[in-house]
Design a protein around this motif. Sequence first.
Motif, PDB file in Angstrom:
ATOM      1  N   PHE A 250       0.736  -1.270  -0.225  1.00  0.00           N
ATOM      2  CA  PHE A 250       0.005   0.033  -0.046  1.00  0.00           C
ATOM      3  C   PHE A 250       0.765   1.236   0.048  1.00  0.00           C
ATOM      4  N   ALA A 251       0.654   2.235  -0.890  1.00  0.00           N
ATOM      5  CA  ALA A 251       1.179   3.509  -1.046  1.00  0.00           C
ATOM      6  C   ALA A 251       0.306   4.586  -0.857  1.00  0.00           C
ATOM      7  N   ARG A 252       0.637   5.779  -0.434  1.00  0.00           N
ATOM      8  CA  ARG A 252      -0.212   6.693  -0.255  1.00  0.00           C
ATOM      9  C   ARG A 252      -0.628   7.502  -1.546  1.00  0.00           C
ATOM     10  N   SER A 253       0.287   7.518  -2.363  1.00  0.00           N
ATOM     11  CA  SER A 253      -0.198   8.405  -3.586  1.00  0.00           C
ATOM     12  C   SER A 253       0.106   7.528  -4.797  1.00  0.00           C
ATOM     13  N   LYS A 254      -0.676   8.109  -5.959  1.00  0.00           N
ATOM     14  CA  LYS A 254      -0.454   7.168  -7.053  1.00  0.00           C
ATOM     15  C   LYS A 254       1.124   7.225  -7.735  1.00  0.00           C
ATOM     16  N   ALA A 255       1.547   8.499  -7.679  1.00  0.00           N
ATOM     17  CA  ALA A 255       2.982   8.682  -8.021  1.00  0.00           C
ATOM     18  C   ALA A 255       3.707   7.588  -7.481  1.00  0.00           C
ATOM     19  N   THR A 256       3.636   7.362  -5.919  1.00  0.00           N
ATOM     20  CA  THR A 256       4.572   6.631  -5.330  1.00  0.00           C
ATOM     21  C   THR A 256       4.277   5.031  -5.594  1.00  0.00           C
ATOM     22  N   GLU A 258       3.162   4.106  -8.429  1.00  0.00           N
ATOM     23  CA  GLU A 258       3.879   3.604 -10.011  1.00  0.00           C
ATOM     24  C   GLU A 258       5.309   3.579  -9.825  1.00  0.00           C
ATOM     25  N   ASN A 259       6.034   4.350  -9.062  1.00  0.00           N
ATOM     26  CA  ASN A 259       7.240   4.041  -8.516  1.00  0.00           C
ATOM     27  C   ASN A 259       7.713   2.896  -8.181  1.00  0.00           C
ATOM     28  N   ILE A 260       7.138   2.433  -7.086  1.00  0.00           N
ATOM     29  CA  ILE A 260       7.306   0.917  -6.683  1.00  0.00           C
ATOM     30  C   ILE A 260       7.204  -0.163  -7.555  1.00  0.00           C
ATOM     31  N   TYR A 261       5.969   0.170  -8.406  1.00  0.00           N
ATOM     32  CA  TYR A 261       5.647  -0.914  -9.433  1.00  0.00           C
ATOM     33  C   TYR A 261       6.870  -0.786 -10.318  1.00  0.00           C
ATOM     34  N   LYS A 267      13.631  -4.739 -11.416  1.00  0.00           N
ATOM     35  CA  LYS A 267      14.733  -5.210 -10.539  1.00  0.00           C
ATOM     36  C   LYS A 267      14.374  -6.572  -9.846  1.00  0.00           C
ATOM     37  N   VAL A 268      13.120  -6.976  -9.092  1.00  0.00           N
ATOM     38  CA  VAL A 268      13.009  -7.775  -8.233  1.00  0.00           C
ATOM     39  C   VAL A 268      12.069  -9.101  -8.804  1.00  0.00           C
ATOM     40  N   VAL A 269      10.701  -8.712  -9.074  1.00  0.00           N
ATOM     41  CA  VAL A 269       9.788  -9.567  -9.634  1.00  0.00           C
ATOM     42  C   VAL A 269       9.721  -9.608 -11.016  1.00  0.00           C
ATOM     43  N   GLU A 270       9.574 -10.641 -11.500  1.00  0.00           N
ATOM     44  CA  GLU A 270       9.078 -10.843 -13.064  1.00  0.00           C
ATOM     45  C   GLU A 270       7.940  -9.923 -13.328  1.00  0.00           C
ATOM     46  N   SER A 271       7.999  -9.080 -14.347  1.00  0.00           N
ATOM     47  CA  SER A 271       7.022  -8.252 -14.914  1.00  0.00           C
ATOM     48  C   SER A 271       5.483  -8.765 -14.690  1.00  0.00           C
ATOM     49  N   GLU A 272       5.594  -9.820 -15.169  1.00  0.00           N
ATOM     50  CA  GLU A 272       4.150 -10.607 -15.549  1.00  0.00           C
ATOM     51  C   GLU A 272       3.686 -11.000 -14.022  1.00  0.00           C
ATOM     52  N   LYS A 273       4.612 -10.833 -13.026  1.00  0.00           N
ATOM     53  CA  LYS A 273       4.104 -11.275 -11.658  1.00  0.00           C
ATOM     54  C   LYS A 273       3.682 -10.013 -10.666  1.00  0.00           C
ATOM     55  N   ILE A 274       3.395  -8.796 -11.313  1.00  0.00           N
ATOM     56  CA  ILE A 274       3.185  -7.698 -10.533  1.00  0.00           C
ATOM     57  C   ILE A 274       2.359  -6.815 -11.388  1.00  0.00           C
ATOM     58  N   ARG A 275       1.293  -6.171 -10.601  1.00  0.00           N
ATOM     59  CA  ARG A 275       0.417  -5.227 -11.009  1.00  0.00           C
ATOM     60  C   ARG A 275       0.317  -4.088  -9.939  1.00  0.00           C
ATOM     61  N   VAL A 276      -0.423  -2.849 -10.688  1.00  0.00           N
ATOM     62  CA  VAL A 276      -0.451  -1.720  -9.747  1.00  0.00           C
ATOM     63  C   VAL A 276      -1.765  -1.160 -10.100  1.00  0.00           C
ATOM     64  N   ILE A 277      -2.554  -0.914  -9.047  1.00  0.00           N
ATOM     65  CA  ILE A 277      -3.849  -0.176  -9.349  1.00  0.00           C
ATOM     66  C   ILE A 277      -4.028   1.015  -8.443  1.00  0.00           C
ATOM     67  N   HIS A 278      -4.601   2.034  -8.919  1.00  0.00           N
ATOM     68  CA  HIS A 278      -5.020   3.180  -8.380  1.00  0.00           C
ATOM     69  C   HIS A 278      -6.161   3.746  -9.096  1.00  0.00           C
ATOM     70  N   ALA A 279      -6.257   5.054  -8.677  1.00  0.00           N
ATOM     71  CA  ALA A 279      -7.680   5.840  -9.203  1.00  0.00           C
ATOM     72  C   ALA A 279      -7.523   6.186 -10.826  1.00  0.00           C
ATOM     73  N   ASN A 280      -6.392   6.327 -11.218  1.00  0.00           N
ATOM     74  CA  ASN A 280      -5.969   6.622 -12.696  1.00  0.00           C
ATOM     75  C   ASN A 280      -6.030   5.500 -13.526  1.00  0.00           C
ATOM     76  N   LYS A 281      -6.173   4.287 -13.199  1.00  0.00           N
ATOM     77  CA  LYS A 281      -6.208   3.022 -13.635  1.00  0.00           C
ATOM     78  C   LYS A 281      -7.797   2.948 -14.258  1.00  0.00           C
ATOM     79  N   GLY A 282      -7.784   2.530 -15.540  1.00  0.00           N
ATOM     80  CA  GLY A 282      -9.107   2.226 -16.180  1.00  0.00           C
ATOM     81  C   GLY A 282      -9.772   1.055 -15.248  1.00  0.00           C
TER      82      GLY A 282
END
Length: 471
Positions: A250-256, A258-261, A267-282
Amino acid sequence: MEITSFEQFELNRQLLNAIADLGYTEPTPIQQKTIPLSLGNHDVLGIAQTGTGKTAAYLLPLLMKIKYAQGSNPRALILAPTRELVMQINEAVSQLGKYTDLRHLALYGGLGPKTQIETLQKGVDLLVATPGRFMDLYRMGEIVTKDIRTMILDEADKMMDMGFMPQIRSILEVIPNKRQNLLFSATFGGRVERLSGEFLEAPIKIEVTPQASTAEMVSQVLYEVPNFRTKINLLDYLISKDAFQRVIIFARSKATAENIYKFLARKVVESEKIRVIHANKGQNTRINAMDAFKEGNIQVLVATDVAARGIDVAEVSHVINFDVPLIYEDYVHRIGRTGRANKMGEAITFMTIAEDYHVQKIEKIIRMTIPRQPLPELVEVTETPFDEQQDMLRQIDEQRRKEDPTFLGAFHEKKVKNTPAGKDRLKAKAKLGSSKKAASQAAGPRFGSSARKSGGTSGSAKRTGTRGGRR
């Protein structure tokens, strides 16, 4: 009489069969108390944390009462604060009502209303909606409210936090006065109490856990970190461990978020194994990410609090609070995403010195001290950039003003070093400043900001050797 079986509620066979299919055997405490009262047409005020089974507690008696498809207008309305929670409740209706012919519909924004309007025109018995979309369609003349006899507000405290009170009052004006009302909330603050006074008639209050309590199946730990970059380094270290099988960050802002994602995907997780959701996502992107997470196809879900109360996944191993929530009750809802269905979970919180103030407020609400843990030796502690350091000092000044309205502020003062306020600020600055002695400690500094130097058995050297070629 002690209730140990769903059969004792005298529900119809269609519901009992659906309950059996879901593997439910014994009612939870909130279900034991709520279902008989709701079947008896009492107004109910339920204080229950997430993961206690409250959705079934209000759905089972509701589905029992409306029983079968009838007419074309909705006869019951459930309001929830987020589209994710609306979707989750609607899915629960599908599961519990699978052997009935009841027609139900989820109403939420983010999508065009055409399909929702077409379904409404065919006739529905039960609506699950966000307040805004409900009122939009009502004003368009697509919702007839005269037959609504039951209204349920879920996550009422979140409704208040998100500013839905005007819409809720508008809804109360357009639905029949003669109806049964149920209100559920994880906390019972002043705003929820005032809402219950407007919304409920002689309610029976049910409180199955202490207000704002945290799940018993969740172990909690807190790391004190000096800055954003060190948070990223700690996250990198933790996510690489095998135990972190299904994680929500959990992050406080959409920008944070996205940066974590971007960092983890690179660097860490295979790209197909991670997603990000926030208010700007469809909406479709968010739905697909949630479904993939529930199905176990992705390891890490990065989210803002838009998703804090809309995820019902039994196998979440860890919740990580990258940022401390500023709405303190959200801490309870965030960590309630793990430790579900009688499975142990772990909640990890990262805290800078500027966030210490908020953690103290959270600890007061949950009536416990979150256990501190020293930073792992292999986590690199970086120096705090000047701008970030100044921003944290400004935040500390603002916090002092909240507690003491006479406090004039230390940030731009030059002659305050001998005053109590000045001394507090100097202490904070000392913690944020470079400290070779603190950085060299094996357990890591509490709020140090010096980078651990490479070479020999340093943190970065150890870490590179441990991680091999993954960096």
